[in-house]
Design an enzyme around this catalytic site. Structure first.
Site: not given
Length: 234
Positions: A13-14, A34, A48-49, A77, A140
């Site tokens: 994605g982004i 992740r 893994d943040v 995210g 979110y």
């Protein structure tokens, strides 16, 4: 000048579009993720943040391969939509722990080396949801709004070290988390966009590259909306 860049959530994605744009201009790029596979041609790091030790290890591997970090793009995210009265504590906390606290963990790790070298760029990927808010996205929207406040604080705190901290707030992007939207939801949101279309991941990546460029050296603590005008007035 070739730089060392790390993009969290950079394997799709982004995040992937951002990573590829940096690589295309000759930067040494690492993508931390992740789950899923790492993209070809980029340094892939399992990270893994939500785990500080995992973040520390990933950053160490990136520095070993590419040298001291110059640019961090905190993009990792997740979302777990649900109406307030039915949302569980765990659902709220998981989204904040990834989107907001995960970005904090990454920024803290990046700042360790950046402050010593007295240079660096931090870019946080927020969302138009931070300004407009949408039903079913209390977790979110809170996490993405938190990134704006955190970036402003870090902009002041880290400015004496030559480090900038900025935010890019995309609108509806035709990639990543928006893939779960129904066609009806897409049509409804697109009708509200003054430019009349979804953003591409490359639209967002272009803003990130500019904030990381020498031309944006005097820009810090700002939020750049890449939303086709969806957030006008917010």
């Amino acid at each position: 000048m070739t730089r060392s860049v790390l993009v969290t959530g950079g394997n799709r994605g982004i995040g992937l579009a951002i990573a590829r744009k940096f690589a295309a201009q000759g930067d040494r790029v690492a993508v931390a993720h992740r789950s899923g596979d790492g993209p070809d041609g980029l340094l892939s790091l399992s990270c893994d943040v939500t785990d500080s030790d995992s973040v520390t290890a990933a950053f160490a591997r990136a520095a070993e391969a590419h040298g001291p970090l110059d640019v961090l793009v905190a993009n990792a995210g997740t979302s777990e939509d649900g109406l307030l009265i039915g949302m569980k504590d765990a659902s709220f906390q998981r989204v904040l722990d990834t989107n907001l606290t995960g970005a904090f963990r990454a920024a803290r790790q990046a700042a360790l080396g950046m402050t010593r070298r007295r240079q660096g760029r931090l870019v946080f990927i927020s969302s138009v949801a931070a300004h407009r808010g949408y039903p079913g996205q209390a977790n979110y929207a809170a996490s993405k709004a938190g990134l704006v406040g955190m970036a402003r604080a870090l902009a002041r705190e880290l400015a004496p070290f030559g480090i900038t901290a900025n935010v890019v707030a995309p609108g509806l992007v035709d990639a990543g988390l928006t893939e779960s939207l129904t066609p009806q939801q897409r049509r409804r949101i697109t009708q509200d966009v003054p430019l009349g279309r979804l953003a591409s991941a490359d639209d967002v990546a272009a803003a990130v590259l500019w904030l990381s460029s020498p031309e944006a050296a005097y820009v810090t603590g700002v939020t750049v909306a890449v939303d086709g005008g969806l957030g006008i007035g917010h």
